[in-house]
Design a protein around this motif. Structure first.
Motif, short mmCIF file in Angstrom:
data_model
loop_
_atom_site.label_atom_id
_atom_site.label_comp_id
_atom_site.label_asym_id
_atom_site.label_seq_id
_atom_site.Cartn_x
_atom_site.Cartn_y
_atom_site.Cartn_z
N PHE A 60 1.61 1.83 -3.34
CA PHE A 60 0.45 2.22 -4.07
C PHE A 60 0.56 4.04 -4.56
CE2 PHE A 60 -3.76 3.45 -3.78
CZ PHE A 60 -4.57 3.46 -5.29
N ILE A 66 0.22 4.74 8.68
CA ILE A 66 0.08 3.36 7.91
C ILE A 66 0.65 2.73 8.01
CG2 ILE A 66 -0.81 2.08 5.45
CD1 ILE A 66 -1.36 5.20 3.80
N GLU A 87 -0.24 -1.39 9.88
CA GLU A 87 -0.42 -2.63 9.09
C GLU A 87 0.91 -3.42 10.07
OE1 GLU A 87 0.10 -2.29 4.52
OE2 GLU A 87 1.33 -0.97 5.06
N PRO A 114 0.84 -1.09 -0.07
CA PRO A 114 0.39 0.08 -0.20
C PRO A 114 1.49 1.72 -0.27
CG PRO A 114 -0.38 -1.31 2.32
CD PRO A 114 0.53 -1.84 1.20
#
Length: 317
Positions: A272, A303, A307, A269
């Protein structure tokens, strides 16, 4: 020593003690003649003794497995021994041919045998076999003794490899185990039929050997059987160690692949988002803001932490 180039040594057992011969015998009774199998003048001498062509072919064949066969009033016995000559591999087993003919014994070899040399030395010192039957049993015992020595060395090597199997380089140990496995298989290839040949010989030996020599030969047959069982046990041990090493390698590879997958999952992610914010098109938010870069870095860090905590809560490690 002898008037025939193919004769390596010869002894007369019809007298007591055994006497070394110096001339080529025309009558084999009570004599042992040890010959060089690939000598060109051997065949005419075998012809002069009345040995049939089929028996000669069996004696002189380049590659034969151990076997026993009754021929006329005698027998043909092919056995194998380890190759202890300099520069040779012991598991490249050498062939020793025995022919009992006309009350005498002929043995043939292509390469030198330390086992046979040891028996010749004993005869020369006056401490050797006293008759042909005892000589034959002693030769079989000498062959088995040298095979035992080689197997002891293979077993010691296997113990070292087993102790080092948990080392940092399992591929190297697998390669060494493969070489050892190959050597043991080559030994097994000839020892198994050798047990069968000796078993047949023991069953038929009453015609040529005394009771005492038959007992000695039976003991050597049992020794050969024990050697075969020892080889099979070593083969099983090699396979167990190989399986363990391969399992360790597979577990190490799976563990590395697992951590690589977890790392890729964490950064997927993030990659991304960085890819999305890196496109050069109009309308990107924060282009004119001096704090947008730090805001994005903080968001990406948040983030990543989320995670990490999520994967840990899900017990991915």
């Amino acid at each position: 020593m002898t008037d025939a180039a193919f004769v390596i040594d010869q002894w007369d057992f019809s007298t007591t003690p055994a006497q070394r011969e110096t001339t080529l015998p025309t009558n084999l009774h009570g004599r042992w003649v040890h010959c060089q199998r690939d000598a060109p003048d051997l065949v005419p001498w075998l012809d002069s003794l009345g040995i049939q062509n089929g028996i000669q072919q069996a004696l002189l064949a380049e590659d034969t497995r151990p076997r026993f066969e009754i021929v006329g009033d005698g027998f043909l016995l092919n056995l194998r021994g380890v190759n202890l000559n300099p520069g040779a591999e012991p598991d490249d087993m050498l062939s020793l041919r025995f022919l009992w003919h006309d009350g005498g014994l002929i043995t043939l070899r292509k390469h030198s045998f330390r086992a046979v040399a040891s028996v010749r030395e004993r005869l020369a010192s006056g401490d050797g076999p006293v008759n042909l039957g005892n000589l034959l049993m002693t030769l079989v015992a000498a062959l088995n003794s040298r095979i035992d020595e080689v197997l002891d060395a293979q077993e010691a090597e296997l113990v070292v490899l087993e102790d080092e199997s948990s080392g940092p380089n399992p591929q190297e140990h697998l390669a060494k185990l493969t070489q050892l496995h190959r050597r043991l298989l080559r030994l097994h290839r000839f020892i198994r039929p050798q047990v069968g040949a000796l078993n047949e010989f023991v069953g038929e030996s009453e015609t040529w050997l005394s009771h005492k020599d038959r007992l000695g030969l039976s003991n050597q047959r049992d020794t050969t059987q024990r050697i075969l069982e020892n080889i099979e046990m070593l083969l099983q041990q090699v396979q167990l160690i190989r399986d363990e090493l391969q399992q360790n390698l597979a577990e190490r590879m799976n563990r590395n692949t697992y951590w690589l997958s977890v790392t890729a999952g964490v950064f997927l992610p993030l990659s991304f988002l960085t890819g999305l914010f890196g496109i050069n098109v109009g309308g990107m938010p924060g282009v004119e803001s001096s704090t947008a870069f730090w805001f994005v870095c903080g968001a990406l860090s948040t983030i990543a932490v989320v995670e990490f905590l999520l994967l840990r809560r899900l017990r991915f490690w």
